[in-house]
Motif scaffolding. Structure first.
Motif, PDB file in Angstrom:
ATOM      1  N   VAL A  27     -80.271  -2.735   1.281  1.00 19.25           N
ATOM      2  CA  VAL A  27     -80.268  -2.278   2.897  1.00 19.25           C
ATOM      3  C   VAL A  27     -81.543  -1.625   2.875  1.00 19.25           C
ATOM      4  O   VAL A  27     -82.498  -2.291   3.735  1.00 19.25           O
ATOM      5  CB  VAL A  27     -79.412  -1.815   3.437  1.00 19.25           C
ATOM      6  N   VAL A  28     -82.032  -0.730   2.219  1.00 24.38           N
ATOM      7  CA  VAL A  28     -83.571  -0.304   2.354  1.00 24.38           C
ATOM      8  C   VAL A  28     -84.531  -1.129   1.946  1.00 24.38           C
ATOM      9  O   VAL A  28     -85.482  -1.195   2.618  1.00 24.38           O
ATOM     10  CB  VAL A  28     -83.486   1.039   2.022  1.00 24.38           C
ATOM     11  N   PHE A  29     -84.331  -1.313   1.017  1.00 28.10           N
ATOM     12  CA  PHE A  29     -85.477  -2.655   0.120  1.00 28.10           C
ATOM     13  C   PHE A  29     -85.526  -3.326   1.235  1.00 28.10           C
ATOM     14  O   PHE A  29     -86.649  -4.344   1.758  1.00 28.10           O
ATOM     15  CB  PHE A  29     -84.955  -3.010  -1.007  1.00 28.10           C
ATOM     16  N   VAL A  30     -84.365  -3.932   1.584  1.00 25.68           N
ATOM     17  CA  VAL A  30     -84.837  -5.434   2.686  1.00 25.68           C
ATOM     18  C   VAL A  30     -86.048  -4.886   3.640  1.00 25.68           C
ATOM     19  O   VAL A  30     -85.852  -5.462   4.818  1.00 25.68           O
ATOM     20  CB  VAL A  30     -82.890  -5.867   2.909  1.00 25.68           C
ATOM     21  N   THR A  40     -97.597   1.606   0.910  1.00 22.50           N
ATOM     22  CA  THR A  40     -99.366   2.660   0.312  1.00 22.50           C
ATOM     23  C   THR A  40     -99.010   2.860   2.142  1.00 22.50           C
ATOM     24  O   THR A  40    -100.184   3.516   2.502  1.00 22.50           O
ATOM     25  CB  THR A  40     -99.523   1.516   0.128  1.00 22.50           C
ATOM     26  N   GLU A  41     -99.210   1.468   2.983  1.00 21.87           N
ATOM     27  CA  GLU A  41     -99.373   1.823   4.768  1.00 21.87           C
ATOM     28  C   GLU A  41     -98.581   2.087   5.565  1.00 21.87           C
ATOM     29  O   GLU A  41     -98.259   2.769   6.378  1.00 21.87           O
ATOM     30  CB  GLU A  41    -100.299   0.220   5.179  1.00 21.87           C
ATOM     31  N   THR A 164     -88.328   0.748  -6.991  1.00 21.53           N
ATOM     32  CA  THR A 164     -88.454  -0.390  -5.451  1.00 21.53           C
ATOM     33  C   THR A 164     -90.036  -0.273  -4.765  1.00 21.53           C
ATOM     34  O   THR A 164     -90.665  -0.890  -3.916  1.00 21.53           O
ATOM     35  CB  THR A 164     -87.850  -0.074  -4.016  1.00 21.53           C
ATOM     36  N   ASN A 165     -90.800   0.977  -4.506  1.00 25.48           N
ATOM     37  CA  ASN A 165     -91.768   1.294  -4.109  1.00 25.48           C
ATOM     38  C   ASN A 165     -92.837   0.641  -4.501  1.00 25.48           C
ATOM     39  O   ASN A 165     -93.831   0.507  -4.664  1.00 25.48           O
ATOM     40  CB  ASN A 165     -92.152   2.777  -4.712  1.00 25.48           C
ATOM     41  N   ALA A 166     -92.790  -0.217  -6.061  1.00 17.68           N
ATOM     42  CA  ALA A 166     -93.453  -0.517  -6.967  1.00 17.68           C
ATOM     43  C   ALA A 166     -93.998  -2.016  -6.304  1.00 17.68           C
ATOM     44  O   ALA A 166     -94.547  -2.910  -6.702  1.00 17.68           O
ATOM     45  CB  ALA A 166     -93.464  -0.184  -8.700  1.00 17.68           C
ATOM     46  N   ILE A 167     -92.516  -2.135  -5.760  1.00 20.14           N
ATOM     47  CA  ILE A 167     -92.479  -4.313  -5.712  1.00 20.14           C
ATOM     48  C   ILE A 167     -93.107  -3.772  -3.914  1.00 20.14           C
ATOM     49  O   ILE A 167     -93.502  -5.063  -3.712  1.00 20.14           O
ATOM     50  CB  ILE A 167     -90.660  -4.377  -5.339  1.00 20.14           C
ATOM     51  N   THR A 168     -92.933  -2.936  -3.552  1.00 19.95           N
ATOM     52  CA  THR A 168     -93.748  -3.027  -2.007  1.00 19.95           C
ATOM     53  C   THR A 168     -95.141  -2.694  -1.454  1.00 19.95           C
ATOM     54  O   THR A 168     -95.595  -2.311  -0.738  1.00 19.95           O
ATOM     55  CB  THR A 168     -92.811  -2.003  -1.394  1.00 19.95           C
ATOM     56  N   GLY A 169     -95.405  -2.167  -2.927  1.00 15.02           N
ATOM     57  CA  GLY A 169     -97.306  -2.026  -3.105  1.00 15.02           C
ATOM     58  C   GLY A 169     -97.966  -1.087  -3.948  1.00 15.02           C
ATOM     59  O   GLY A 169     -99.326  -0.837  -3.872  1.00 15.02           O
ATOM     60  N   GLN A 178     -93.691   9.299  -9.757  1.00 18.13           N
ATOM     61  CA  GLN A 178     -92.401   9.226  -8.372  1.00 18.13           C
ATOM     62  C   GLN A 178     -90.957   9.549  -8.613  1.00 18.13           C
ATOM     63  O   GLN A 178     -90.212  10.479  -8.050  1.00 18.13           O
ATOM     64  CB  GLN A 178     -92.435   8.402  -7.223  1.00 18.13           C
ATOM     65  N   VAL A 179     -90.838   8.212  -9.597  1.00 13.10           N
ATOM     66  CA  VAL A 179     -89.862   8.371 -10.233  1.00 13.10           C
ATOM     67  C   VAL A 179     -89.044   9.645 -11.297  1.00 13.10           C
ATOM     68  O   VAL A 179     -88.195  10.434 -11.027  1.00 13.10           O
ATOM     69  CB  VAL A 179     -88.546   7.624 -11.030  1.00 13.10           C
ATOM     70  N   GLY A 180     -89.795  10.262 -11.797  1.00 10.25           N
ATOM     71  CA  GLY A 180     -89.391  11.289 -12.593  1.00 10.25           C
ATOM     72  C   GLY A 180     -89.452  12.884 -12.297  1.00 10.25           C
ATOM     73  O   GLY A 180     -88.323  13.197 -11.900  1.00 10.25           O
TER      74      GLY A 180
END
Length: 256
Positions: A27-30, A40-41, A164-169, A178-180
């Motif tokens: 849900v958060v990703f969508v 990043t913005e 998912t942050n890698a997918i969003t930029g 960040q995951v670690g």
């Protein structure tokens, strides 16, 4: 001690906790994808911060509150039957020091009313991410697993949500870091839950920590900015060293 199933509407199961965790992450990703704002913005201005992060937190908070009410899991999600030994609370206390360093290094002059308002919405992350992982997921895991696995899996799955942050930029290398850090942070929040006997203080610390990280990243941060991250890393590593002491003797499984 154990929480009897008569205290809940739906008997906890591992699969239910995992389904809630996955559903929240999706849900958060969508919602973030629909906003059109790259990760990043997020902190560029008040509008991007609200659309990129705040809106998904509002939706997630509402859905988690509804889900928790339907399951009748409020009490086991928010409260342990007994707290652990108290002394490891020094670990989240160190994280509080890191948080205060971030706030001291923040360029408050760069704030306007819109960015400050959107930043306040970020405090919801304390409720949403804690309820999804060290709340409802934890309740599901506790239905069958030893508390050591409950700590590890709830912290690991909390960390993996940040992929998912890698997918969003965001760059993959930065995302993996960040995951670690999220796994270490999750361990600190777990320790705070066990030492106080409630998830509420972890929600407060989590929300304020995220607020401070976006704050210090806005404008021109002061010379102490890097120190906050270092102190936070120390807190996480110390958390790994002492987490066994808050796991020991835990008897929080929901019984039939």
């Amino acid at each position: 001690m154990s929480v009897p199933t008569s205290a809940v509407k739906v008997r906890p199961r591992v699969w239910i906790g995992l389904a809630i965790w996955l559903s929240y992450a999706v849900v958060v990703f969508v919602v973030q994808q629909l906003s059109g704002v790259p990760y990043t913005e997020f902190g560029r201005d008040g509008g991007t911060l609200f659309l990129g992060a705040g809106l998904s937190l509002i939706v997630g908070a509402a859905l988690l509150a509804i889900t928790t009410s339907l399951l009748g899991w409020w009490r086991p999600a928010l409260f342990d039957r007994a707290h652990s030994v108290r002394w490891p609370i020094f670990v989240p206390a160190i994280m509080v020091v890191a948080l205060l360093i971030n706030l001291a290094a923040t360029d408050w002059g760069s704030y306007d009313a819109a960015f400050f308002g959107a930043s306040l919405v970020l405090l919801l992350v304390g409720f949403t991410e804690e309820m999804a992982t060290r709340g409802l997921l934890l309740v599901g895991l506790r239905s069958r697993l030893h508390e050591g696995w409950v700590w590890f899996l709830s912290s690991a799955l909390f960390a993996l949500m940040h992929l998912t942050n890698a997918i969003t930029g965001q760059e993959l290398g930065l995302t993996l870091t960040q995951v670690g850090m999220a796994f270490l942070g999750g361990t600190v929040f777990y320790i705070l839950r066990r030492t106080t006997g409630t998830l509420i203080w972890a929600m407060v610390l989590h929300g304020l920590w995220d607020f401070s990280t976006f704050a210090v990243g806005h404008g021109e941060p002061g010379p102490l900015a890097a120190l906050g991250g270092t102190v936070n890393l120390i807190a996480g590593l110390l958390g790994l060293a002492v987490v066994a002491f808050v796991i020991r003797g835990a008897k929080e499984r929901v019984t039939s």
